[in-house]
Write an enzyme that holds these catalytic residues in place. Sequence first.
Site, PDB file in Angstrom:
ATOM      1  N   ASP A  53      -7.271 -38.631  23.060  1.00 41.92           N
ATOM      2  CA  ASP A  53      -6.860 -37.575  22.146  1.00 41.92           C
ATOM      3  C   ASP A  53      -5.867 -36.684  22.866  1.00 41.92           C
ATOM      4  OD1 ASP A  53      -6.839 -36.082  19.850  1.00 41.92           O
ATOM      5  OD2 ASP A  53      -9.017 -35.920  19.715  1.00 41.92           O
TER       6      ASP A  53
ATOM      7  N   HIS B 280       2.378 -34.075  20.196  1.00 37.94           N
ATOM      8  CA  HIS B 280       0.977 -33.690  19.989  1.00 37.94           C
ATOM      9  C   HIS B 280      -0.005 -34.768  20.435  1.00 37.94           C
ATOM     10  CE1 HIS B 280       1.600 -29.914  17.739  1.00 37.94           C
ATOM     11  NE2 HIS B 280       2.797 -30.436  17.609  1.00 37.94           N
TER      12      HIS B 280
HETATM   13  P1  ADQ Z   1      -5.544 -34.581  15.087  1.00 42.29           P
HETATM   14  O1  ADQ Z   1      -5.613 -35.982  15.542  1.00 42.29           O
HETATM   15  O2  ADQ Z   1      -5.502 -34.377  13.635  1.00 42.29           O
HETATM   16  O3  ADQ Z   1      -4.330 -33.826  15.734  1.00 42.29           O
HETATM   17  P2  ADQ Z   1      -7.450 -32.447  16.122  1.00 42.29           P
HETATM   18  O4  ADQ Z   1      -6.765 -31.802  17.238  1.00 42.29           O
HETATM   19  O5  ADQ Z   1      -8.894 -32.567  16.340  1.00 42.29           O
HETATM   20  O6  ADQ Z   1      -6.870 -33.893  15.749  1.00 42.29           O
HETATM   21  O7  ADQ Z   1      -7.235 -31.570  14.860  1.00 42.29           O
HETATM   22  C1  ADQ Z   1      -7.862 -31.818  13.647  1.00 42.29           C
HETATM   23  C2  ADQ Z   1      -7.730 -30.568  12.766  1.00 42.29           C
HETATM   24  O8  ADQ Z   1      -8.139 -30.922  11.468  1.00 42.29           O
HETATM   25  C3  ADQ Z   1      -8.598 -29.441  13.271  1.00 42.29           C
HETATM   26  O9  ADQ Z   1      -7.903 -28.234  13.193  1.00 42.29           O
HETATM   27  C4  ADQ Z   1      -9.782 -29.434  12.308  1.00 42.29           C
HETATM   28  O10 ADQ Z   1     -10.263 -28.156  12.008  1.00 42.29           O
HETATM   29  C5  ADQ Z   1      -9.201 -30.068  11.067  1.00 42.29           C
HETATM   30  N1  ADQ Z   1     -10.248 -30.881  10.437  1.00 42.29           N
HETATM   31  C6  ADQ Z   1     -10.922 -31.876  11.000  1.00 42.29           C
HETATM   32  N2  ADQ Z   1     -11.822 -32.368  10.157  1.00 42.29           N
HETATM   33  C7  ADQ Z   1     -11.704 -31.676   9.033  1.00 42.29           C
HETATM   34  C8  ADQ Z   1     -12.353 -31.707   7.760  1.00 42.29           C
HETATM   35  N3  ADQ Z   1     -13.291 -32.598   7.477  1.00 42.29           N
HETATM   36  N4  ADQ Z   1     -11.955 -30.851   6.856  1.00 42.29           N
HETATM   37  C9  ADQ Z   1     -10.991 -29.955   7.127  1.00 42.29           C
HETATM   38  N5  ADQ Z   1     -10.356 -29.878   8.273  1.00 42.29           N
HETATM   39  C10 ADQ Z   1     -10.700 -30.723   9.216  1.00 42.29           C
HETATM   40  C11 ADQ Z   1      -3.223 -34.176  16.590  1.00 42.29           C
HETATM   41  C12 ADQ Z   1      -3.602 -34.844  17.885  1.00 42.29           C
HETATM   42  C13 ADQ Z   1      -4.580 -33.993  18.637  1.00 42.29           C
HETATM   43  C14 ADQ Z   1      -4.013 -32.601  18.868  1.00 42.29           C
HETATM   44  C15 ADQ Z   1      -3.488 -32.017  17.591  1.00 42.29           C
HETATM   45  C16 ADQ Z   1      -2.720 -30.736  17.844  1.00 42.29           C
HETATM   46  O11 ADQ Z   1      -4.127 -36.133  17.647  1.00 42.29           O
HETATM   47  O12 ADQ Z   1      -4.914 -34.574  19.876  1.00 42.29           O
HETATM   48  O13 ADQ Z   1      -5.029 -31.758  19.347  1.00 42.29           O
HETATM   49  O14 ADQ Z   1      -2.612 -32.910  16.935  1.00 42.29           O
HETATM   50  O15 ADQ Z   1      -1.689 -30.936  18.727  1.00 42.29           O
END
Ligand code: ADQ
Length: 750
Positions: A392, A183
């Site tokens: 990311d 990921h």
């Molecule tokens: P993350 O680094 O966690 O994931 P991201 O892809 O942006 O980053 O996902 C975050 C998730 O958490 C989103 O679904 C979002 O809705 C949720 N989220 C964020 N802030 C929140 C909040 N305050 N309250 C509730 N929910 C919240 C890792 C990798 C990424 C990759 C994903 C999926 O780092 O690059 O996109 O896995 O593979």
Amino acid sequence: MSRSPAGPELSGRRLVIVSNRLPFNVEVVNGRPTFHPSAGGLVTGLASFRESRQPTTALPAEHLWVGWPGCSVESTLQAEVVGEALARFQSYPVFLTEEQMEQFYLGFCNATIWPLFHYFPSYTVYQQPFWDQYKQINQLFADALQPILRPDDVVWVHDYHLMLLPRLLKTSQPHLSVGFFLHIPFPSFEVFRMLPGEWRRDILEGLLGADLIGFHTYEYTRHFLQSVLRILGYEYHMSQVLALEHAVRVDTFPMGIDVEKFAGASKNDDTEKEIHELRNTLSGVKSILSVDRLDYSKGISNRLEGYELFLENYPEYHSKVALLMVVVPSRIGVVQYDLMKRQIEELVGKINGRFGRVGWTPVVYQYRHVPFASLAALYAVSDVCLVTPLRDGMNLVAKEYVATTGDGGGVLILSEMAGAAKELPEAIIINPNNRGEIASALKEALEMAPAEQQKRHRLMQRRLKRYDVTRWASDFLSGLLSMSEVQTRVESKLLSAGARQEIFTRYQLGQRRLLFLDYDGTLTPLVRHPGLAGPDSTRRELLRSLAADPQNTVVVASGRERRTLDDWLGDLPIGLVAEHGAWLKVVNQPWHHAKRLNDEWKRELLPILEIYADRLPGALVEEKENSAAWHYRMADPEQAALRTPELIDHLLSLIAKTDLQVVQGDKVLEIRHIGVNKGGAALSWLDQDRYDFILGVGDDTTDEDFFKALPASAFSIRVGMAATHAQYNIRDSAEVIKLLRAFADLSKTG
Ligand code: ADQ
């Protein structure tokens, strides 16, 4: 969304998802376990995939999620937690102690791999105890899975915490279908190689235990394949790597989101209520949204600094905008994270202190996990979503924002360092290291005409709908299942115990046996410099004892010169073939030419080979009596892949009207006479006697000539997993030695 993917179906098989975290956290309050949903991209994505499962998709009804439950659970409570996790969440917890998590999760995962793979080498900690614990926890997952896995399960391992697990699973259950998805980014070779040698090799080998390895973007896929080539030396062809004993497909699967869930969120009562409240609060103020887990890779400080510059450069926006910043707590206890939280809060305080006034707070900051309804409301009302990671893997927030805003427009500002930027080019793409770019992107976004906003959103939404999370998972899983056929094909050629036994039986029955053996790569492993491959005493003794059996004729057929073979093997009672068949030597007789050859060509062609070797560091020219070789095993593989075809083209234009040919071997180009090959040499031995047991073993394309020349009754084996005319493949030269030693033992006892 329900779309059946093309390809094999999972129906009837169980899907086992394995990730470090489960979709919930367990907390023990007053001695009782309680369950709460957990946040993060992987969990959000996979949970949506599970929820969006519909009967018409190829996804299986039966599935299990295996992972750590988020805290250490006393042994007296573990049975209860397992029971509830299975019943409520179809999940199976793997229990780890706090000390284990300290060195594994906070240590190797988040202080070594996470910073390095996100291009923060200065944050990367290299500590042997962390690595040791990483290996142990991967083994612990493998042990925990062992009793619960069924042979026809499809196992999907996720993310950087469990990179050794695919190989561990495959070692104990070679026929298990194992997929792996990363990921986070896979860094370029120059960054990946910063890991110590044993660690980086084990990680690559660990991953290559899987049948299918998936990445979010083509770059990460390419980086991984380059590291595999440069560190392990495994070539790739059409995204497939032949690693040890099985084929691995390495491919790109950009993770999607549950578009319908986000697109329909505004109609949900709770969300609608929150939207209404937010609109009231924000009346007359344009909102810029920022949502992330707390992480230095997310560029939160850069974002604040960019916003600060925006307020400085464009005072007309004072009191007219607000940055709604939601940060989810993450990795509490890791030094960099605690430090960063403080820095962010200081910056927020600074901006609010500098620009704020009664009735206007420029940054509205929340440090907490927000429920889905509130998150969706924030997406729905925000005029701009500002996503500025320094690196990311994908970034789901960007996709969720675009999906939620529907026809209403809104502008996404997205960092070019996020994997999502590849799929969302209609966003305003910025470089997060440039505060000025962030500031002017904010202005552009706030002033973008509604029609333009809608046009861009529609294009992005269409793409998100086509490749949503269900499609992503279905695509990956059907790709994984189709690898079973490839494995069956590869395995059917692999020398099985049964085939080995048949060869031994026929060997024992044989009265006149011919063993026709290649040298480099077959009797000895390939080495970087051709001059360093002389036989050790064990190999020489083995050949001597095989040749001591009067029923055996042993021939070593090589591309090497007569002189070298004489030095290495000349005193043994065996036949020799030099320069791929240009020279032959029967036991107790002098060398003789297979046919008379004119070698005037060398004067013209050798200097050309030298020039190309000068231009490719590590390449070297070997002049032989009737042929010449251009070796490039020591050269940079990618540079060699460019130079070699150039050299071939050049040589072909020069030898057009001669009896010469250019033959490509394993990391070597050979110029030699047409009609001179090991096939001809094999035939000349076959003419000498009526053999009733014939075995040919080789590892290179040049050995294909004798595989083709041997009669149908012969056994032929190619070392390595390459496609071949030989009947069988065998893993490596060590296996060849084992086979020959068994022959020698049979000769002694028989
Ligand atoms: P993350 O680094 O966690 O994931 P991201 O892809 O942006 O980053 O996902 C975050 C998730 O958490 C989103 O679904 C979002 O809705 C949720 N989220 C964020 N802030 C929140 C909040 N305050 N309250 C509730 N929910 C919240 C890792 C990798 C990424 C990759 C994903 C999926 O780092 O690059 O996109 O896995 O593979």
